[in-house]
Design a protein around this motif. Structure first.
Motif, mmCIF file in Angstrom:
data_model
loop_
_atom_site.group_PDB
_atom_site.id
_atom_site.type_symbol
_atom_site.label_atom_id
_atom_site.label_comp_id
_atom_site.label_asym_id
_atom_site.label_seq_id
_atom_site.Cartn_x
_atom_site.Cartn_y
_atom_site.Cartn_z
ATOM 1 N N ALA A 269 15.069 67.501 35.760
ATOM 2 C CA ALA A 269 14.312 68.753 35.716
ATOM 3 C C ALA A 269 12.996 68.581 34.974
ATOM 4 O O ALA A 269 11.952 69.112 35.396
ATOM 5 C CB ALA A 269 15.161 69.840 35.049
ATOM 6 N N GLN A 270 12.990 67.839 33.882
ATOM 7 C CA GLN A 270 11.751 67.602 33.142
ATOM 8 C C GLN A 270 10.761 66.779 33.968
ATOM 9 O O GLN A 270 9.559 67.053 33.967
ATOM 10 C CB GLN A 270 12.070 66.892 31.827
ATOM 11 C CG GLN A 270 12.855 67.745 30.836
ATOM 12 C CD GLN A 270 13.296 66.971 29.614
ATOM 13 O OE1 GLN A 270 12.906 65.822 29.433
ATOM 14 N NE2 GLN A 270 14.113 67.586 28.769
ATOM 15 N N SER B 104 9.284 68.995 36.606
ATOM 16 C CA SER B 104 8.367 69.955 35.999
ATOM 17 C C SER B 104 7.021 69.330 35.704
ATOM 18 O O SER B 104 5.972 69.934 35.949
ATOM 19 C CB SER B 104 8.992 70.507 34.716
ATOM 20 O OG SER B 104 8.100 71.369 34.051
ATOM 21 N N THR C 165 5.165 68.193 39.283
ATOM 22 C CA THR C 165 4.673 69.319 40.077
ATOM 23 C C THR C 165 3.609 70.128 39.342
ATOM 24 O O THR C 165 2.845 70.856 39.975
ATOM 25 C CB THR C 165 5.836 70.246 40.452
ATOM 26 O OG1 THR C 165 6.517 70.661 39.252
ATOM 27 C CG2 THR C 165 6.810 69.530 41.368
ATOM 28 N N ALA C 166 3.540 70.002 38.035
ATOM 29 C CA ALA C 166 2.510 70.720 37.288
ATOM 30 C C ALA C 166 1.148 70.049 37.406
ATOM 31 O O ALA C 166 0.106 70.719 37.291
ATOM 32 C CB ALA C 166 2.902 70.833 35.815
ATOM 33 N N ASP D 62 4.404 68.433 46.006
ATOM 34 C CA ASP D 62 5.446 69.102 45.220
ATOM 35 C C ASP D 62 6.757 69.162 45.987
ATOM 36 O O ASP D 62 7.835 68.847 45.450
ATOM 37 C CB ASP D 62 5.001 70.518 44.848
ATOM 38 C CG ASP D 62 3.778 70.520 43.963
ATOM 39 O OD1 ASP D 62 3.417 69.437 43.464
ATOM 40 O OD2 ASP D 62 3.185 71.597 43.764
ATOM 41 N N GLY E 30 5.559 74.437 37.759
ATOM 42 C CA GLY E 30 6.308 73.253 37.362
ATOM 43 C C GLY E 30 7.603 73.615 36.662
ATOM 44 O O GLY E 30 8.655 73.000 36.905
ATOM 45 N N VAL E 31 7.556 74.620 35.788
ATOM 46 C CA VAL E 31 8.767 75.048 35.091
ATOM 47 C C VAL E 31 9.785 75.611 36.073
ATOM 48 O O VAL E 31 10.988 75.327 35.990
ATOM 49 C CB VAL E 31 8.415 76.076 33.999
ATOM 50 C CG1 VAL E 31 9.680 76.650 33.375
ATOM 51 C CG2 VAL E 31 7.554 75.447 32.920
ATOM 52 N N ASN F 10 10.070 74.919 39.298
ATOM 53 C CA ASN F 10 10.635 73.819 40.085
ATOM 54 C C ASN F 10 11.668 73.030 39.280
ATOM 55 O O ASN F 10 12.678 72.572 39.817
ATOM 56 C CB ASN F 10 9.518 72.886 40.556
ATOM 57 C CG ASN F 10 8.638 73.529 41.610
ATOM 58 O OD1 ASN F 10 9.096 74.369 42.378
ATOM 59 N ND2 ASN F 10 7.376 73.153 41.640
ATOM 60 N N GLY F 11 11.385 72.865 37.986
ATOM 61 C CA GLY F 11 12.367 72.202 37.140
ATOM 62 C C GLY F 11 13.662 72.994 37.048
ATOM 63 O O GLY F 11 14.763 72.421 37.045
ATOM 64 N N LEU G 64 14.279 72.262 28.825
ATOM 65 C CA LEU G 64 13.057 72.112 29.602
ATOM 66 C C LEU G 64 11.877 72.774 28.912
ATOM 67 O O LEU G 64 10.775 72.215 28.841
ATOM 68 C CB LEU G 64 13.258 72.705 31.005
ATOM 69 C CG LEU G 64 12.063 72.678 31.956
ATOM 70 C CD1 LEU G 64 11.634 71.255 32.227
ATOM 71 C CD2 LEU G 64 12.409 73.385 33.262
ATOM 72 N N ARG H 294 8.283 71.330 27.319
ATOM 73 C CA ARG H 294 6.958 71.833 27.668
ATOM 74 C C ARG H 294 6.194 72.223 26.398
ATOM 75 O O ARG H 294 4.991 72.020 26.294
ATOM 76 C CB ARG H 294 7.081 73.050 28.584
ATOM 77 C CG ARG H 294 7.812 72.791 29.878
ATOM 78 C CD ARG H 294 7.218 71.659 30.660
ATOM 79 N NE ARG H 294 5.817 71.885 30.938
ATOM 80 C CZ ARG H 294 4.962 70.963 31.343
ATOM 81 N NH1 ARG H 294 5.380 69.707 31.456
ATOM 82 N NH2 ARG H 294 3.706 71.245 31.606
#
Length: 357
Positions: A224-225, A228, A231-232, A240, A311-312, A314-315, A349, A353
């Protein structure tokens, strides 16, 4: 006026005392009174009669085993017959084409024919190995599903014999994993000591699944990280989508191998389809209120840019896919151990960030 009877002081009695009478709880008539002989005139007067009511024992009825709806028996399928026949025809056609090609090569030159025959043999052997590995992976995935459903039924029915059979099969299934050596030894030692089948399944879950669950959570958190971050900073939405799909497929494969499955290409396709179906059934595709509250609770809603927020999200979706994959690849249901919660993974996550900011 009615004379007030003083309360009787507490006293102790023996069951052999003639003033103590055992009666049924429903028997309150005069027939319930004792028929002990009257004491002799010279003896002291006996104490007050005490009646002890016997409670009727309620028979214990064992719960009926629920009918399994996870793996229902399927009858005859025309679709299966069609695809089996079509696959057989294509295999025969391919074999005839290869044999004709080798014959033509021998007609041209003995050297070309020999090389063609060697290449055809190598290709056929490699294809047989690949098919065998795919079949082995599908069989292990099917075995995990059967262990999961059987363990869930044992927790409800408390069947000791079935629980012992499941544990023995699970010990054999997880024997290649060196991380579970201590858990396997402990479980083998207490296999015949536990009477309740449900308790035996819970012990197996604690001894064999604790380490694997911790590692599974770490895998989901890292995936997940990674999603994130990538994709960010990616400039295109297509990148993405591709990266999330690749990361999710890799994560599902890692979780399957962690819990003992060895899926091949067909096994991964089956797991991906089941994971998406599981998310659709449980409603896990949409973000829940608890997840959004976790985001807002960290005070990041006003500080995150739109791209960083994507991004978050998507994570979070990657983490949700991982949690759904755990339910499908774990050989035992969650009962003695807590189920991983999306909120905990989201907190990890968001902490990541915050450090990057």
């Amino acid at each position: 006026m009615t004379e007030r009877v003083p309360p009787r002081r507490p006293a102790t009695f023996k069951l052999t005392d003639p003033s103590v009478v055992l009666i049924d709880s429903d028997d309150t008539g005069p027939s319930a009174r004792p028929t002990a002989p009257d004491p002799a005139p010279s003896a002291p007067p006996p104490r007050a009669r005490v009646q002890l009511a016997q409670e009727k024992e309620t028979p214990i009825v064992a719960p009926k085993a629920p009918r399994s709806i996870i793996n229902p028996k399927k009858g005859f399928s025309w679709g299966t017959l069609f695809w089996t026949a079509a696959t057989g025809l294509l295999s025969l056609a391919f074999w005839l084409w290869v044999s004709k090609l080798v014959e033509d090569l021998f007609a041209q030159s003995t050297t070309l024919g020999t090389v063609g025959a060697i290449l055809a043999t190598l290709a056929g052997g490699s294809l047989a190995i690949i098919i065998g590995r795919e079949a082995f992976g599908l069989m292990r995935l099917s075995r995990i599903e059967q262990l999961h459903s059987r363990a869930a039924r044992v927790i409800e029915t408390d069947n000791r014999a079935e629980a012992q059979a499941i544990v023995r099969e699970l010990l054999k299934f997880e024997s290649p994993n060196p991380q579970l050596a201590h858990g396997r030894a402990t479980l083998t030692k207490h296999l015949d000591d536990i009477i309740d089948g449900a308790d035996l399944i819970r012990l197996a879950e604690r001894e064999l699944m604790t380490t694997l669950d911790i590692e599974a959570r770490a895998l989901i958190s890292k995936a997940a990280q990674r999603v994130s971050v990538v994709t960010a900073i990616s400039p295109k939405a297509l990148i993405d989508v591709l990266f999330v799909a690749i990361a999710a497929t890799r994560l599902i494969g890692q979780l399957a191998r962690l819990y003992g499955g060895r899926p091949g290409a067909l096994g991964m396709m089956k797991l991906m389809r089941q994971t998406v179906s599981h998310l659709a059934i449980t409603g896990g595709i949409a973000l829940g209120d608890s997840v959004m509250q976790s985001v807002l609770g960290h005070g990041l809603a006003s500080r995150l840019s739109s791209k960083l927020g994507e991004g978050v999200v998507n994570g979070m979706l990657t983490a949700r896919l991982g949690l759904a994959a755990i339910d499908l690849t774990r050989p035992l249901p969650f009962n003695a151990l807590p189920r991983p919660v999306l909120g905990d993974l989201v907190k990890d996550l968001l902490k990541k960030r915050e450090k990057e900011e």
